[in-house]
Design a protein around this motif. Structure first.
Motif, PDB file in Angstrom:
ATOM      1  N   ARG A 220       0.888  -1.210   0.080  1.00  0.00           N
ATOM      2  CA  ARG A 220       0.031   0.009   0.110  1.00  0.00           C
ATOM      3  C   ARG A 220       0.861   1.329  -0.053  1.00  0.00           C
ATOM      4  O   ARG A 220       1.692   1.251   0.877  1.00  0.00           O
ATOM      5  N   ILE A 221       0.707   1.827  -0.849  1.00  0.00           N
ATOM      6  CA  ILE A 221       1.799   3.159  -1.046  1.00  0.00           C
ATOM      7  C   ILE A 221       0.895   4.610  -1.079  1.00  0.00           C
ATOM      8  O   ILE A 221      -0.092   4.735  -1.841  1.00  0.00           O
ATOM      9  N   ASP A 222       1.301   5.393  -0.075  1.00  0.00           N
ATOM     10  CA  ASP A 222       0.638   6.476   0.239  1.00  0.00           C
ATOM     11  C   ASP A 222       1.615   7.714   0.170  1.00  0.00           C
ATOM     12  O   ASP A 222       2.717   7.416   0.406  1.00  0.00           O
ATOM     13  N   VAL A 223       1.031   8.919  -0.520  1.00  0.00           N
ATOM     14  CA  VAL A 223       2.089   9.954  -0.679  1.00  0.00           C
ATOM     15  C   VAL A 223       1.347  11.168   0.178  1.00  0.00           C
ATOM     16  O   VAL A 223       0.134  11.102   0.144  1.00  0.00           O
ATOM     17  N   PHE A 224       2.292  11.886   0.460  1.00  0.00           N
ATOM     18  CA  PHE A 224       1.942  13.223   1.489  1.00  0.00           C
ATOM     19  C   PHE A 224       2.928  14.245   1.072  1.00  0.00           C
ATOM     20  O   PHE A 224       4.046  14.085   0.739  1.00  0.00           O
ATOM     21  N   HIS A 245       3.978  -2.740   3.762  1.00  0.00           N
ATOM     22  CA  HIS A 245       3.997  -4.253   3.322  1.00  0.00           C
ATOM     23  C   HIS A 245       2.993  -4.882   4.035  1.00  0.00           C
ATOM     24  O   HIS A 245       3.116  -5.146   5.328  1.00  0.00           O
ATOM     25  N   LEU A 246       1.859  -5.167   3.241  1.00  0.00           N
ATOM     26  CA  LEU A 246       0.627  -5.668   3.865  1.00  0.00           C
ATOM     27  C   LEU A 246       0.799  -7.229   4.521  1.00  0.00           C
ATOM     28  O   LEU A 246       0.479  -7.274   5.754  1.00  0.00           O
ATOM     29  N   THR A 248       3.541  -8.298   6.246  1.00  0.00           N
ATOM     30  CA  THR A 248       4.129  -8.296   7.379  1.00  0.00           C
ATOM     31  C   THR A 248       4.226  -7.108   8.352  1.00  0.00           C
ATOM     32  O   THR A 248       4.423  -7.059   9.598  1.00  0.00           O
ATOM     33  N   GLY A 249       3.199  -5.981   7.529  1.00  0.00           N
ATOM     34  CA  GLY A 249       3.042  -4.916   8.491  1.00  0.00           C
ATOM     35  C   GLY A 249       4.185  -4.029   8.421  1.00  0.00           C
ATOM     36  O   GLY A 249       4.123  -2.876   9.242  1.00  0.00           O
ATOM     37  N   LEU A 250       5.428  -4.177   7.853  1.00  0.00           N
ATOM     38  CA  LEU A 250       6.518  -3.347   7.741  1.00  0.00           C
ATOM     39  C   LEU A 250       6.162  -1.978   7.141  1.00  0.00           C
ATOM     40  O   LEU A 250       5.533  -2.122   5.962  1.00  0.00           O
ATOM     41  N   VAL A 251       6.447  -0.854   7.676  1.00  0.00           N
ATOM     42  CA  VAL A 251       6.125   0.486   7.128  1.00  0.00           C
ATOM     43  C   VAL A 251       7.501   1.022   6.800  1.00  0.00           C
ATOM     44  O   VAL A 251       8.465   1.232   7.910  1.00  0.00           O
ATOM     45  N   LEU A 271      12.839  -1.318   2.198  1.00  0.00           N
ATOM     46  CA  LEU A 271      11.915  -2.431   2.340  1.00  0.00           C
ATOM     47  C   LEU A 271      12.376  -3.674   2.067  1.00  0.00           C
ATOM     48  O   LEU A 271      12.241  -4.848   2.712  1.00  0.00           O
ATOM     49  N   ARG A 272      13.145  -3.728   0.915  1.00  0.00           N
ATOM     50  CA  ARG A 272      13.627  -5.058   0.662  1.00  0.00           C
ATOM     51  C   ARG A 272      14.703  -5.498   1.501  1.00  0.00           C
ATOM     52  O   ARG A 272      14.747  -6.738   1.899  1.00  0.00           O
TER      53      ARG A 272
END
Length: 356
Positions: A220-224, A245-246, A248-251, A271-272
């Motif tokens: 899920r990619i959010d921009v702000f 990363h849905l 694992t929940g990693l943000v 993230l990788r």
């Protein structure tokens, strides 16, 4: 050295010679040349150590014969002196070959993602996190590594809530992998008017840079809009990127660049590496024998080092090493003394397991 190792040593020497002949010949494609060159580079220091050991053994045999058969008293004494010196040097050569034969960590040659975060201690922890981050930046410069800042989250007084960078160069992860954990500082903070010594901490994580394949459907990619200290807007476009990363929940959040595309690319890189590190830790946790011999688990909750500024000392708690040269450690000049000692203990522990 155990005679059972000799066939293995001879096999490596023969393979090294075969690779040399293949590389100086013709007809290799680019891919084959690269593959064989990598194997040749890996074997070269091992074979050099084997050659040095064999020469020393041959010299030892000659000196023993000379010391036993020489009729001239001066020549006999000279042979016995050289024999004593060589006998003292031989165990180190054998140890060098044994260490070279230990299985290599496949990640040692990788670049690294460095993440530093303020821990307990409020603003002082953030100030110390900034000091640590700059320590690794200076250390990278001393070793000729490239230090590329990925993200900085600063406080109003110049501290870092968190900061990350990718460090590129030769054996980066091999040298820095045991830096992960809690780094504690004891000093009089710049914010302390009464001169009292405070204790605070920052956490360091060193992750091997990895190219893990990620399914876009898992993101899920959010921009702000990016913001600086105190909520001040860094720019007026929605360039900051948050990737979740849905599974694992990693943000991961990246907002250092004004380009949304650059922030996304950097966030994916981090993230990788975090996903790869999760897999790596799960794999290592399954190896009970290896876990017992680790110098440190790499867990961010493990206190690994204390920097005591009033006493001018740095203590690494995992190996009971204390250096009274905190200025040189913080400048990066003496960090190698700590890292070398940690690596030596780690190698000794692994060697003890192999020989048991």
């Amino acid at each position: 050295m155990e005679s059972s190792l000799e066939p293995h040593l001879e096999q490596m020497v023969r393979r090294h010679a075969e690779l040399h002949d293949a590389l100086v010949g013709t007809g290799l494609t680019g891919a084959d040349f690269a593959r064989l060159s990598k194997e040749y580079s890996y074997l070269t220091p091992i074979v050099d150590g084997i050659d040095a050991l064999r020469r020393a053994r041959d010299e030892l045999a000659s000196l023993i014969d000379m010391a036993q058969s020489a009729e001239d008293a001066e020549l006999k004494a000279l042979a016995e002196d050289e024999l004593q010196t060589l006998r003292q040097r031989l165990p180190a050569l054998e140890q060098q070959v044994k260490l070279a034969l230990l299985p290599k960590d496949a990640d040692d040659a990788r670049n690294a993602i460095l993440e530093v975060r303020a821990g307990t201690g409020g603003e002082e922890a953030a100030l110390f996190a900034a000091v640590l981050f700059r320590l690794y930046q200076r250390y990278a410069a001393l070793r000729g590594w490239r230090f590329e800042i990925l993200d900085l989250s600063e406080t109003g007084l110049g501290g870092f809530k968190e900061a990350s960078a990718v460090i590129s160069g030769r054996d980066v992860f091999a040298r820095l992998k045991f830096e992960s954990g809690v780094h504690r500082v004891q000093r009089v903070p710049e914010t302390e008017a009464s001169g009292r010594i405070h204790t605070s901490a920052a956490t360091v994580a060193v992750l091997p840079e990895a190219d893990v394949r990620i399914d876009e459907r898992d993101l899920r990619i959010d921009v702000f809009r990016a913001s600086g200290p105190g909520g001040q807007s860094v720019n007026t476009t929605d360039s900051a990127v948050r990737i979740t990363h849905l599974p694992t929940g990693l943000v991961v959040i990246q907002q250092d660049e004004k380009s949304q595309h650059k922030n996304k690319a950097r966030a994916l890189k981090v993230l990788r590496s975090r996903l790869y590190e999760m897999e790596r830790q799960a794999r290592d946790s399954a190896r009970a024998a290896e876990r017992k011999n680790q110098v440190g688990s790499g867990d961010r909750s493990e206190r690994i080092r204390t920097y005591n500024f009033p006493q001018g000392r740095v203590t690494d708690h995992r190996i009971d090493l204390t250096l009274y040269k905190i200025d040189k450690v913080m400048s990066g000049e003496a960090l190698d003394e700590i890292i070398d000692a940690i690596l030596a203990k780690h190698q000794a522990a692994r060697l003890a397991t192999v020989e048991a």
